[in-house]
Design an enzyme around this catalytic site. Sequence first.
Site, mmCIF file in Angstrom:
data_model
loop_
_atom_site.group_PDB
_atom_site.id
_atom_site.type_symbol
_atom_site.label_atom_id
_atom_site.label_comp_id
_atom_site.label_asym_id
_atom_site.label_seq_id
_atom_site.Cartn_x
_atom_site.Cartn_y
_atom_site.Cartn_z
ATOM 1 N N CYS A 1 5.340 6.137 1.444
ATOM 2 C CA CYS A 1 4.355 5.116 1.109
ATOM 3 C C CYS A 1 3.527 4.915 2.362
ATOM 4 C CB CYS A 1 5.027 3.809 0.691
ATOM 5 S SG CYS A 1 3.852 2.446 0.506
ATOM 6 N N CYS B 1 2.336 0.901 2.833
ATOM 7 C CA CYS B 1 3.340 -0.105 3.221
ATOM 8 C C CYS B 1 4.687 0.607 3.266
ATOM 9 C CB CYS B 1 3.301 -1.351 2.343
ATOM 10 S SG CYS B 1 3.207 -1.132 0.565
ATOM 11 N N CYS C 1 6.773 1.178 0.064
ATOM 12 C CA CYS C 1 7.288 1.145 -1.303
ATOM 13 C C CYS C 1 8.404 2.185 -1.467
ATOM 14 C CB CYS C 1 6.154 1.404 -2.283
ATOM 15 S SG CYS C 1 4.932 0.077 -2.244
#
Lengths: 226, 208
Positions: B105, B108, B110
């Site tokens: 990700c 961020c 995830c």
Amino acid sequence: MNGVHDMGGMQCFGPIEQEVDEPLFHQAWERRAFALTLALGTSGCWNIDASRFVRESLPPVLYLEGGYYRIWLEALQQLLHRANLVSAAELSSGQAQPTAATPSPFKRLEAESVGPLFARGWPSTREARSPARFAMGDSVRTINHHPATHTRLPRYARGRTGTVHAIRGVHVLPDTNAVFAGEQPDWLYSIRFEASELWGPDSTASCVYLDCWQSYLISLDAGRSS
Amino acid sequence: MSEHPDADRIKRELEARVNVLESLVVEKALVDRKALDAILELYEHKIGPRNGARVVARAWVDPAFRHWLLTSPDQAIASLGYTGRQGEHVVVVENTPDLHNLVVCTLCSCYPWPLLGLPPSWYKSAPYRARAVIDPRGVLGEFGVTLPESTQIQVWDSNAEVRYLVLPMRPAGTEHLSEEALAALVTRNSMIGTDVLGAPDATAEVMR
């Protein structure tokens, strides 16, 4: 927002540090910050996209140096303050002050709800109100946009050509949801980008897949209106 | 950062800040401490990479389940009970000798929590998030994984609410093993794509 959080393709961060037998939390406060963030995240006063937007809007040095749960803690304090759940004076003093009633959307998480609620999760899918514009195999180009607010189209994939690999259904649009401008659900597609399209010759990937909302995409197939 | 000269001071400050915040939200009846305990119980004791490993092992021994997992992953995974927060929409991608999948990700961190638990620090770190999409082969090298040049590497950037689970290849020499024994061979990293599973003896020593 063009921020340091959007780091796909950067090459300046050095080697990946792996920790053997890593604990779930490295400090006692991280454990508490994690649980507080999840508990208050169910309150209805903000959404996951707003949380991400606050986190990525933190000062870049803090974002890069602070660590994951430091970012969560800073964002949680900001979200509580913005939702008028706690005041700046309360945050600094730690003393609750007599204030007006808790804002109306607020719902406290009860211990007995944790199991069922977290097992159900918070699906981002919504009912379709219009047919999907794109079909599997369609050629598309991503938009070239640079909003100062939240978006989930990373910089490395803006203005790039790809192919629709799969249709993921209709999902909440983070760009608007993050700024409390509504969920504005939109079709979401898995788009395959050849690595050469993204990186020229400088990649060891064969391709990169990203999930792109319909509003991120422009049709490249003749005869299909976009 | 542990090497930071002010690390101890920062740690004490953060400890104090979180204590103050927790007391405040409890006093204001915004948070029930029992709910915090329930959340921690869930993520410290009930959810972790063993869940994902059981999904993988089932797919290895049961071709009908494997097909279901690849075509209707949410239903197949729900049949084993691994649903919920940050795993509401899952897609399973299968490794083959010709094709290796890697999950990241970049925006961020995830990660498919109900299947793999909370992400390790390296997954959340800038070096991984930055380089996985441009130089996955180099990243794999740092994990001690060398794939044949003929193996194509495709990267899945989890930028929406879809979470990705890699279905690793079943190691050779495991035909005699039970589903439970197979699940014990499946490493967390193999389900992210930063590990490939070797013969049973080799894997037992590493257990990444």
